[in-house]
Write an enzyme that holds these catalytic residues in place. Structure first.
Site, PDB file in Angstrom:
ATOM      1  N   LYS A 187      16.531  29.263   1.984  1.00  0.00           N
ATOM      2  CA  LYS A 187      17.801  28.757   1.471  1.00  0.00           C
ATOM      3  C   LYS A 187      17.548  27.744   0.345  1.00  0.00           C
ATOM      4  O   LYS A 187      18.131  27.821  -0.723  1.00  0.00           O
ATOM      5  CB  LYS A 187      18.577  28.096   2.616  1.00  0.00           C
ATOM      6  CG  LYS A 187      19.910  27.538   2.204  1.00  0.00           C
ATOM      7  CD  LYS A 187      20.644  26.955   3.394  1.00  0.00           C
ATOM      8  CE  LYS A 187      21.913  26.261   2.917  1.00  0.00           C
ATOM      9  NZ  LYS A 187      22.638  25.608   3.995  1.00  0.00           N
ATOM     10  N   GLU A 193       5.843  25.494   3.356  1.00  0.00           N
ATOM     11  CA  GLU A 193       5.110  26.571   4.024  1.00  0.00           C
ATOM     12  C   GLU A 193       5.477  27.930   3.416  1.00  0.00           C
ATOM     13  O   GLU A 193       4.611  28.776   3.165  1.00  0.00           O
ATOM     14  CB  GLU A 193       5.452  26.598   5.525  1.00  0.00           C
ATOM     15  CG  GLU A 193       5.041  25.359   6.308  1.00  0.00           C
ATOM     16  CD  GLU A 193       6.116  24.274   6.330  1.00  0.00           C
ATOM     17  OE1 GLU A 193       6.929  24.200   5.381  1.00  0.00           O
ATOM     18  OE2 GLU A 193       6.124  23.495   7.286  1.00  0.00           O
ATOM     19  N   GLY A 248      20.859  27.133   7.878  1.00  0.00           N
ATOM     20  CA  GLY A 248      19.679  27.981   8.080  1.00  0.00           C
ATOM     21  C   GLY A 248      19.689  28.702   9.416  1.00  0.00           C
ATOM     22  O   GLY A 248      19.508  29.917   9.499  1.00  0.00           O
ATOM     23  N   ARG A 249      19.915  27.959  10.501  1.00  0.00           N
ATOM     24  CA  ARG A 249      19.843  28.570  11.842  1.00  0.00           C
ATOM     25  C   ARG A 249      21.078  29.396  12.169  1.00  0.00           C
ATOM     26  O   ARG A 249      21.172  29.968  13.254  1.00  0.00           O
ATOM     27  CB  ARG A 249      19.573  27.490  12.905  1.00  0.00           C
ATOM     28  CG  ARG A 249      20.559  26.345  12.887  1.00  0.00           C
ATOM     29  CD  ARG A 249      20.059  25.158  13.708  1.00  0.00           C
ATOM     30  NE  ARG A 249      20.935  23.995  13.585  1.00  0.00           N
ATOM     31  CZ  ARG A 249      20.829  23.074  12.630  1.00  0.00           C
ATOM     32  NH1 ARG A 249      19.882  23.178  11.696  1.00  0.00           N
ATOM     33  NH2 ARG A 249      21.639  22.046  12.605  1.00  0.00           N
ATOM     34  N   GLU A 334      17.771  22.296  17.250  1.00  0.00           N
ATOM     35  CA  GLU A 334      17.942  21.708  15.912  1.00  0.00           C
ATOM     36  C   GLU A 334      19.409  21.305  15.718  1.00  0.00           C
ATOM     37  O   GLU A 334      19.719  20.389  14.969  1.00  0.00           O
ATOM     38  CB  GLU A 334      17.495  22.698  14.818  1.00  0.00           C
ATOM     39  CG  GLU A 334      17.189  22.009  13.506  1.00  0.00           C
ATOM     40  CD  GLU A 334      16.461  22.877  12.482  1.00  0.00           C
ATOM     41  OE1 GLU A 334      15.591  22.372  11.775  1.00  0.00           O
ATOM     42  OE2 GLU A 334      16.766  24.064  12.373  1.00  0.00           O
ATOM     43  N   HIS A 365       6.399  36.210  36.877  1.00  0.00           N
ATOM     44  CA  HIS A 365       5.014  36.075  37.318  1.00  0.00           C
ATOM     45  C   HIS A 365       4.319  34.938  36.593  1.00  0.00           C
ATOM     46  O   HIS A 365       3.090  34.897  36.504  1.00  0.00           O
ATOM     47  CB  HIS A 365       4.274  37.398  37.117  1.00  0.00           C
ATOM     48  CG  HIS A 365       4.861  38.482  37.971  1.00  0.00           C
ATOM     49  ND1 HIS A 365       4.447  38.709  39.260  1.00  0.00           N
ATOM     50  CD2 HIS A 365       5.889  39.340  37.743  1.00  0.00           C
ATOM     51  CE1 HIS A 365       5.169  39.689  39.789  1.00  0.00           C
ATOM     52  NE2 HIS A 365       6.066  40.082  38.881  1.00  0.00           N
ATOM     53  N   LYS A 485       7.934  15.986   7.107  1.00  0.00           N
ATOM     54  CA  LYS A 485       7.661  16.666   5.826  1.00  0.00           C
ATOM     55  C   LYS A 485       7.125  15.663   4.807  1.00  0.00           C
ATOM     56  O   LYS A 485       6.164  15.941   4.087  1.00  0.00           O
ATOM     57  CB  LYS A 485       8.953  17.295   5.275  1.00  0.00           C
ATOM     58  CG  LYS A 485       9.493  18.467   6.078  1.00  0.00           C
ATOM     59  CD  LYS A 485      10.729  19.049   5.402  1.00  0.00           C
ATOM     60  CE  LYS A 485      11.443  20.061   6.273  1.00  0.00           C
ATOM     61  NZ  LYS A 485      12.719  20.518   5.754  1.00  0.00           N
TER      62      LYS A 485
HETATM   63  O1  F6P Z   1      13.132  22.852   9.611  1.00  0.00           O
HETATM   64  C1  F6P Z   1      14.160  22.488   8.777  1.00  0.00           C
HETATM   65  C2  F6P Z   1      14.777  23.639   8.065  1.00  0.00           C
HETATM   66  O2  F6P Z   1      15.559  23.107   7.064  1.00  0.00           O
HETATM   67  C3  F6P Z   1      15.597  24.567   8.962  1.00  0.00           C
HETATM   68  O3  F6P Z   1      16.845  24.070   9.267  1.00  0.00           O
HETATM   69  C4  F6P Z   1      15.622  25.805   8.151  1.00  0.00           C
HETATM   70  O4  F6P Z   1      16.022  26.909   8.905  1.00  0.00           O
HETATM   71  C5  F6P Z   1      14.185  25.864   7.695  1.00  0.00           C
HETATM   72  O5  F6P Z   1      13.818  24.505   7.472  1.00  0.00           O
HETATM   73  C6  F6P Z   1      13.908  26.700   6.479  1.00  0.00           C
HETATM   74  O6  F6P Z   1      14.584  26.238   5.365  1.00  0.00           O
HETATM   75  P1  F6P Z   1      14.702  27.116   4.057  1.00  0.00           P
HETATM   76  O7  F6P Z   1      15.484  28.329   4.375  1.00  0.00           O
HETATM   77  O8  F6P Z   1      15.401  26.225   3.079  1.00  0.00           O
HETATM   78  O9  F6P Z   1      13.310  27.458   3.604  1.00  0.00           O
END
Ligand code: F6P
Length: 522
Positions: A187, A193, A248-249, A334, A365, A485
């Site tokens: 987003k 990462e 995002g979620r 979150e 199990h 971060k």
């Molecule tokens: O971990 C924080 C966060 O902002 C989440 O809410 C989100 O889903 C994720 O990082 C990835 O963010 P992006 O889609 O901006 O890469």
């Protein structure tokens, strides 16, 4: 209520298992195995009323800025609103925008599925690799796995998320870049990462295809930050938009679902959206006492805040739902892992518990022993289907017998008298007693379809929202992840620099950094 046993409650009311049920959007909820009576429900519904749940639901559907700390709407429901309806945000009807993107996604997905979209060398795309993290990874990964039965089997899907290079290396090890499409899902398009993995993917492609022009056939992006995506090198025509009002979620029904649509096809994707929408409508219109997300949300509050339960177990009895618990972890933790209320005050009550879980029967199990006989109260959600997508003899009956047996054992247990009557020696009796009275919900659906998955996810989204309303927290921000971060950015160069700059962290972090540097050099 603490003293009342489910054995007693069921004995007192032979119709309890029929009365405490509700049904919507293809899902049947049995909540009779909860430690509640009518008065409990009445009081919980009063609590919901006192917290203005109805008004807050309307505020969400009307696009009000209910994400207070980020001054945004939380309008994931718009992502599955049918064409022709209208939701206005900041003077703009967002529904036509949503459908424009869905149509672009559909056209693109069809091209990949029918082989019209070719790689740079003319080869057909066989592999789709989604690179993303958090909501940009868990939703697509969970949905692909959940709907794998409906997927086009000559396409191969991988999901890369971890900054650990192993994730990327293992994902591409056996792939040919000429047949591979990368979907960079972010987003913000700033997630470190994701950018590191996207960079690795670009280098891998360029190394093998040896032509910068090739990238436009092998890279697409899903982002609300298209300028950053273009800067990274994604062709402007290969960017699928989404909006700041889709968190995002909560984004698996946005263009973040592109990999899902490629896998199952636009028609199945639309069926999934319809399932989401059916549950959205139910949440908005059903009376609170028959409203599945509200009931589940209030029951979660009941155990969290009145029984001091610390966790919630999610137990899907379907192999395809293997990533459902991990997806729901982000959704709940979150969203509601907060201690400051909407008024900026410290909450004087517990908020989100820890959500965790595993597929049945694997969990049985592994950790069910603790749920049955441990010292903690762990409310459980069982999820099961009446028909298997892969029928094999009596296996579905066996699977469902396990689900039903576990819920029954948790609720009713086994008394010392029953154990003695089996001839158990006295010294062994206490070890074998299962006190029962351990609460659970059972969610039952006919079959795992795209539509059922949609209503199931929407059910949990709205249950999480209901809980957030009662706790009076902002369920749509996530400031808690920011500090880590920032510190990573500070520590990263300190690990690499050979001349070892002065460390100004605490003594623990400094010592760990020094040790890491020493061993890293070796
Ligand atoms: O971990 C924080 C966060 O902002 C989440 O809410 C989100 O889903 C994720 O990082 C990835 O963010 P992006 O889609 O901006 O890469």
């Amino acid at each position: 209520m603490r003293k009342l046993h489910l054995r007693q409650l069921f004995a007192d009311d032979p119709k309890r298992g029929e009365r405490y049920t509700a049904e919507a959007a293809g899902l049947y909820l049995d909540y009779s195995k909860n430690r509640i009576i009518d008065e409990t429900l009445r009081l919980l519904l009063t609590l919901a009323g006192d917290c203005n749940l109805h008004m807050r639901i309307e505020a969400m559907f009307n696009g009000e800025k209910i994400n207070v700390s980020e001054r945004r709407s939380a309008l994931h429901v718009a992502l599955r609103t049918p064409k022709g309806e209208s939701i206005v945000v900041n003077g703009v009807d967002v529904v036509p925008q949503v459908h424009t993107v869905l149509e672009r996604m559909a056209a693109f997905s069809e091209q990949i599925r029918n082989g019209k979209w070719r790689g740079h060398t003319g080869k057909r795309i066989r592999n789709i690799v989604n690179i993303g993290l958090g909501g940009s990874d868990l939703g697509p990964m969970m949905a692909y796995e959940a709907l794998r039965y409906y997927s086009q089997r000559d396409l191969n899907f991988r999901f890369v998320s971890n900054v650990d290079a192993t994730d990327f290396e293992e994902a591409i090890r056996d792939l040919d870049p000429a047949e591979t499409l990368f979907i960079i899902s972010s987003k913000s398009f700033t997630t470190q990462e994701t950018l590191a993995n996207a960079q690795a993917a670009r280098d891998w492609c360029l190394d093998k295809l040896d032509d910068k022009q090739s990238l436009s056939r092998h890279f697409v992006a899903v982002s609300s930050n298209s300028s950053k995506a273009v800067k990274f090198g994604i062709d402007a025509g290969n960017i699928f938009d989404f909006w700041d009002w889709a968190g995002g979620r909560y984004s698996m029904t946005s263009a973040i679902g592109l990999s899902t649509m490629i896998a199952i096809g636009p028609e199945n994707f639309r069926a999934m959206l319809a399932g989401f929408h059916a549950m959205d409508q139910h949440f908005r219109t059903a009376p609170l006492g028959q409203n599945l997300p509200v009931l589940m949300g209030l029951l979660a509050i009941w155990y969290n805040n009145f029984f001091d339960a610390h966790t919630q177990a999610l137990l899907p009895y379907d192999q395809y739902l293997r990533y459902f618990p991990v997806y729901l972890q982000q959704l709940s933790m979150e969203s509601n892992g907060k201690q400051i209320t909407l008024d900026g005050m410290r909450a004087g009550w517990q908020t989100a518990p820890i959500w965790w879980g595993e597929r049945g029967t694997n969990g049985q199990h592994s950790f069910y022993q603790l749920i049955h006989q441990g010292t903690r109260l762990i409310p459980c959600d069982f999820i099961g289907f009446c028909q298997s997508l892969n029928p094999l003899g009596h296996r579905q009956d066996l699977l469902m017998a396990n689900l039903l047996a576990q819920a029954e054992a948790l609720a009713f247990g086994k008394t010392a008298e029953e154990i003695r009557a089996e001839g158990t020696p006295e010294w062994l009796v206490p070890h074998r007693v299962l006190e029962g009275n351990r609460p659970s919900n059972t969610l039952l659906a006919e079959r795992l379809t795209p539509g059922t998955l949609g209503s199931l996810v929407a059910l949990y989204e709205h249950s999480v929202f209901t809980q957030g309303v009662i706790w009076n927290v902002d369920s749509f921000d996530q400031w808690g992840v920011e500090l880590g971060k920032t510190l990573t950015q500070a520590i990263f160069p300190q690990l690499e620099v050979a001349r070892e700059p002065e460390l100004k962290h605490d003594s623990s972090t400094n010592t760990l950094i020094r040790r890491y540097r020493r061993l890293r050099r070796q």
